[in-house]
Write an enzyme that holds these catalytic residues in place. Structure first.
Site, short mmCIF file in Angstrom:
data_model
loop_
_atom_site.label_atom_id
_atom_site.label_comp_id
_atom_site.label_asym_id
_atom_site.label_seq_id
_atom_site.Cartn_x
_atom_site.Cartn_y
_atom_site.Cartn_z
N HIS A 159 -20.41 15.23 2.94
CA HIS A 159 -19.05 15.45 2.45
C HIS A 159 -18.33 16.60 3.52
O HIS A 159 -17.31 16.47 3.97
CB HIS A 159 -19.13 15.68 1.04
CG HIS A 159 -17.53 16.13 0.72
ND1 HIS A 159 -16.70 15.16 0.87
CD2 HIS A 159 -17.08 17.15 0.13
CE1 HIS A 159 -15.50 15.52 0.47
NE2 HIS A 159 -15.82 17.06 0.15
N LYS A 223 -2.90 15.02 1.94
CA LYS A 223 -2.78 15.11 0.57
C LYS A 223 -2.90 16.31 -0.18
O LYS A 223 -3.39 17.34 0.45
CB LYS A 223 -3.92 14.08 0.17
CG LYS A 223 -5.28 14.67 0.21
CD LYS A 223 -6.31 13.56 -0.28
CE LYS A 223 -7.78 14.11 -0.46
NZ LYS A 223 -8.90 13.42 -0.53
#
Ligand code: R5P
Length: 343
Positions: A159, A223
């Protein structure tokens, strides 16, 4: 004959050509290689074993009546170099605990080296504190795996790449981007029409890597997460009007990031949107919202087994990482370069 002949070894000439062996060397590695798996992704483990042309090691994994995990290695591993394949997916806590217990069992059975092959590394989302009094679970898990007895890690599309530094043992963080790039190159989309899109700031390095491989342009969506697993969009930076966009991410969990990203791209005039992600978690109603989105095609890999519903998705194509993982294991065993696989 050396016991290592169970994995196809580079010939002496090949090894000398690669420059890692002096011309007169007849050195051969002496440790036997063994491949074990936990229960989180048996299909992937079998595919890696098939690539390597070795059987999976015999191990018993069950539970005691009190729900504790019970494991036993059912063959000799003394002095062996052991690779354990266990993505920490699905029931994440059980998968992780199973991995830790297997590493402990192998260590106590005198394995020479234990390499944890964790194609999907769970608990990676909390890799830093974003506000006070939060844990850093990615580091906690790294400590647990190392303390259990792993000497090396093979993983894929972490990640955050910095998680490699949470370990004080070697980590190979493989990338699915070359395999994903090959898929899109085979579509022969004119490169001036193509834009690779990162769905957030954290994915820029991954998306630019793919864009370079496709010789395409690049765009980014912004975002904001007001709370975990909730999402606010956002804006798009980059020219995507009339273009074919490929949104690329490390994982799809609830699908919110991807679906909102796709909708935003379409709203901003994208002609067509494809998407690719390494880890297909598909939590909650991800399958449904992805199927109902304006997405043309979704590429994922097999680091995580798919649910029945996901397998039926008409837009989904799964690319296998088994050859990449198998080749990395082979190269690790023979001390050959792994980075050569990505250049
Ligand atoms: C976030 O930083 C990750 O790279 C993914 O974009 C995210 O985890 C996907 O989660 P979801 O599918 O729940 O939006």
């Amino acid at each position: 004959m050396s016991e290592t002949d169970d994995i196809s070894m580079p010939s002496l000439a090949e090894s000398q050509n690669m420059g890692f062996m002096p011309l007169d060397s007849v050195f051969q590695p002496t440790h036997q290689v063994k491949l074990f798996r936990g229960s989180s992704n048996p299909e992937l483990a079998q595919a890696v074993a098939n690539y390597l042309k070795i059987p999976l090691g015999k191990a018993m994994v069950t539970t005691f009546a009190n729900n504790e995990i019970r494991e036993k290695i059912e063959e000799n591993v003394r002095g062996a170099r052991v690779f354990v394949i266990q993505p920490t997916c699905g029931r994440v806590n059980d998968s992780l605990m199973e991995l830790l217990i297997m590493i402990d069992a192998l260590k106590r059975a005198s394995a020479h080296q234990i390499c944890a092959v964790i194609p999907y590394y769970g608990y990676a989302k909390q890799e830093k504190k974003t506000s006070g009094r939060e844990p850093i679970t990615a580091k906690l898990v790294a400590n647990l795996i190392t303390t259990a007895g792993a000497n090396r890690i093979i993983t894929c599309d972490l990640h955050a790449a910095a998680i490699q530094g949470f370990f004080d043992i070697p980590v190979d963080n493989l990338s699915a981007m070359p395999i994903i790039a090959e898929h899109y190159l085979n579509k022969h989309i004119p490169r001036e029409e193509l834009v690779v899109v990162s769905p957030d700031a954290g994915g820029v390095a991954r998306a630019t890597n793919l864009a370079e491989r496709l010789h395409s342009k690049f765009a980014i969506i912004f975002k904001r997460r007001p709370e975990p697993d909730k999402l606010d969009i956002i804006d798009v930076v980059g020219d995507i009007k009339g273009k074919t966009c490929i949104v690329v991410d490390d994982m799809i969990s609830t699908g919110g990031t991807l679906v909102k990203g796709i909708e935003t791209l379409v709203k901003h005039g994208a002609k067509r949107v494809y998407a690719a992600a390494t880890h297909a978690i598909f939590a909650g109603n991800a399958v449904e919202i992805l199927e109902n989105s304006p997405l043309e095609e979704l590429i994922v890999t097999d680091t995580i087994p798919l649910s029945e519903a996901a397998r039926k998705m008409t837009k989904l194509k799964v690319l296998s990482l088994a050859p990449l993982l198998g080749e990395t294991i082979r190269r690790t065993h023979f001390n050959l370069s792994v980075s050569e696989l990505f250049t």
